[in-house]
Scaffold this motif. Structure first.
Motif, mmCIF file in Angstrom:
data_model
loop_
_atom_site.group_PDB
_atom_site.id
_atom_site.type_symbol
_atom_site.label_atom_id
_atom_site.label_comp_id
_atom_site.label_asym_id
_atom_site.label_seq_id
_atom_site.Cartn_x
_atom_site.Cartn_y
_atom_site.Cartn_z
ATOM 1 N N THR A 277 0.831 -1.204 0.000
ATOM 2 C CA THR A 277 0.000 0.000 0.000
ATOM 3 C C THR A 277 0.872 1.263 0.000
ATOM 4 O O THR A 277 0.481 2.287 -0.560
ATOM 5 C CB THR A 277 -0.955 0.027 1.210
ATOM 6 N N VAL A 278 2.040 1.170 0.636
ATOM 7 C CA VAL A 278 2.952 2.316 0.601
ATOM 8 C C VAL A 278 3.496 2.491 -0.814
ATOM 9 O O VAL A 278 3.617 3.610 -1.316
ATOM 10 C CB VAL A 278 4.111 2.119 1.611
ATOM 11 N N PHE A 279 3.806 1.359 -1.468
ATOM 12 C CA PHE A 279 4.261 1.479 -2.859
ATOM 13 C C PHE A 279 3.177 2.094 -3.744
ATOM 14 O O PHE A 279 3.470 2.907 -4.622
ATOM 15 C CB PHE A 279 4.679 0.120 -3.423
ATOM 16 N N ALA A 280 1.928 1.694 -3.520
ATOM 17 C CA ALA A 280 0.832 2.257 -4.321
ATOM 18 C C ALA A 280 0.775 3.777 -4.170
ATOM 19 O O ALA A 280 0.500 4.497 -5.139
ATOM 20 C CB ALA A 280 -0.488 1.626 -3.906
ATOM 21 N N ARG A 281 1.032 4.259 -2.967
ATOM 22 C CA ARG A 281 1.031 5.706 -2.765
ATOM 23 C C ARG A 281 2.248 6.343 -3.445
ATOM 24 O O ARG A 281 2.137 7.380 -4.086
ATOM 25 C CB ARG A 281 1.028 6.017 -1.266
ATOM 26 N N LEU A 282 3.402 5.692 -3.311
ATOM 27 C CA LEU A 282 4.605 6.219 -3.959
ATOM 28 C C LEU A 282 4.456 6.238 -5.474
ATOM 29 O O LEU A 282 4.945 7.158 -6.146
ATOM 30 C CB LEU A 282 5.812 5.351 -3.568
ATOM 31 N N PHE A 283 3.750 5.258 -6.012
ATOM 32 C CA PHE A 283 3.574 5.137 -7.467
ATOM 33 C C PHE A 283 2.943 6.394 -8.053
ATOM 34 O O PHE A 283 3.266 6.804 -9.173
ATOM 35 C CB PHE A 283 2.698 3.911 -7.751
ATOM 36 N N GLN A 284 2.072 7.032 -7.305
ATOM 37 C CA GLN A 284 1.406 8.240 -7.797
ATOM 38 C C GLN A 284 2.403 9.397 -7.938
ATOM 39 O O GLN A 284 2.215 10.288 -8.763
ATOM 40 C CB GLN A 284 0.257 8.632 -6.878
ATOM 41 N N TYR A 285 3.460 9.369 -7.129
ATOM 42 C CA TYR A 285 4.508 10.391 -7.267
ATOM 43 C C TYR A 285 5.425 10.087 -8.454
ATOM 44 O O TYR A 285 5.940 10.989 -9.101
ATOM 45 C CB TYR A 285 5.346 10.476 -5.990
ATOM 46 N N LEU A 286 5.629 8.814 -8.711
ATOM 47 C CA LEU A 286 6.559 8.414 -9.769
ATOM 48 C C LEU A 286 5.962 8.583 -11.162
ATOM 49 O O LEU A 286 6.688 8.696 -12.146
ATOM 50 C CB LEU A 286 6.980 6.956 -9.570
ATOM 51 N N THR A 287 4.640 8.556 -11.250
ATOM 52 C CA THR A 287 3.974 8.678 -12.548
ATOM 53 C C THR A 287 3.256 10.026 -12.586
ATOM 54 O O THR A 287 2.249 10.220 -11.920
ATOM 55 C CB THR A 287 2.965 7.538 -12.759
ATOM 56 N N VAL A 288 3.776 10.926 -13.372
ATOM 57 C CA VAL A 288 3.247 12.291 -13.424
ATOM 58 C C VAL A 288 1.908 12.307 -14.154
ATOM 59 O O VAL A 288 1.788 11.761 -15.250
ATOM 60 C CB VAL A 288 4.246 13.220 -14.140
ATOM 61 N N GLN A 289 0.906 12.911 -13.544
ATOM 62 C CA GLN A 289 -0.425 12.961 -14.152
ATOM 63 C C GLN A 289 -0.847 14.412 -14.324
ATOM 64 O O GLN A 289 -1.553 14.980 -13.492
ATOM 65 C CB GLN A 289 -1.438 12.211 -13.278
ATOM 66 N N VAL A 290 -0.342 15.042 -15.359
ATOM 67 C CA VAL A 290 -0.686 16.437 -15.651
ATOM 68 C C VAL A 290 -1.151 16.511 -17.104
ATOM 69 O O VAL A 290 -0.405 16.160 -18.014
ATOM 70 C CB VAL A 290 0.514 17.374 -15.460
#
Length: 279
Positions: free
Chosen positions: A68-81
């Motif tokens: 679950t921590v990786f899932a949260r980190l994943f959102q930082y690693l994949t830019v969604q703009v």
């Protein structure tokens, strides 16, 4: 006898960063090892603050033991703009210069690579519908972020963003009103299910996966800037392999083929909008 210069030593952050990315690859099979270092550093610095970790080693320990921590980190690693019809001149160039060529094909495949939350996917679908091509077209939209893909497929965006979308749509040469393509309710705009019939939304990694289609047009904007040169070359190689003879590649204003190992396999089609045509 000359001595070879020793490489500059890495600082602790960069050493920990390499170990973290290797751990992510081994544990979760997501390969960020060839993402641009400056961008990763900026995003991971923010992640450390938000996730309450004093350093990357501590973050690595947590993601290895808690998905679950990786899932949260994943959102930082994949830019969604993203936004609909972003850089309107790009879509106007597709409408005015690329579409006349696309009309010559009996059927079409378009690949929106790194589609994020789908704004560019829906923009492309609306453009092709207005040009009378959507009925013979399949638009493949891919990304590695499952949450972004879910939003892309749903086609539901906050209503507060639609005014900006509409301005871009008109500047891009839209033939009607953007409101022709969505229903507004409960503070959101839901885009047309009719357009969705021509879309295929799928998980695909530009870092590790191979070609899966033969396309007449590939649009991949504001994605390569997050990759290092080696990964950029890999991705352009994928696109070159996927495109039909004289197929089109759109990279957007921030990227070019000038220094790519595969640049010689493309002609510059619209220099200002970074549209290329495969030789």
């Amino acid at each position: 006898m000359s001595r070879q210069a020793k490489p500059a030593p890495l600082d602790d952050f960069d050493i920990e960063l390499r170990l973290l990315l290797e751990a992510i690859y081994l544990k979760y099979h997501h390969d960020f090892r060839h993402y641009a270092g400056s961008s990763l550093r900026r995003r991971l610095t923010q992640a450390l603050q938000d996730l309450g970790c004093e350093n990357l080693s501590r973050l690595q320990e947590r993601i290895l033991r808690d998905a679950t921590v990786f899932a949260r980190l994943f959102q930082y690693l994949t830019v969604q703009v993203s936004e609909m019809f972003r850089d309107p001149g790009y879509f106007r160039a597709i409408r005015e210069k690329v579409v006349p060529v696309l009309r010559t094909y009996p059927s079409l495949k378009v690949w929106v690579a790194g589609c994020s939350s789908g704004e560019e996917l829906w923009s492309m679908a609306i453009l092709l519908a207005e040009e009378g091509l959507i009925e013979r077209c399949l638009i493949y939209a891919t990304d590695i972020n499952q949450e972004a893909l879910r939003i892309a497929e749903a086609g539901v965006y906050p209503l507060e963003r639609v005014a900006e979308f509409s301005r871009n749509y008109l500047a891009a040469g839209g033939r009607g009103s953007l409101s022709d393509y969505y229903h507004a309710a409960y503070g959101a705009a839901k885009f047309s299910d009719e357009l969705k019939r021509s879309m295929v939304v799928a998980d695909h990694s530009l870092s590790t996966d191979s070609v899966f289609l033969e396309a007449q047009l590939i649009s991949c904007r504001n994605v390569l800037i997050y990759f290092d040169r080696a990964l950029q070359d890999r991705v352009i190689g994928l696109f070159e392999e996927a495109l039909v003879h004289r197929g089109f590649l759109g990279l957007g204003s921030k990227e070019s083929l000038r220094f790519s190992a595969h640049g010689h396999r493309f002609d510059e089609f619209d220099a200002a909008e970074r549209l290329y045509q495969k030789r």
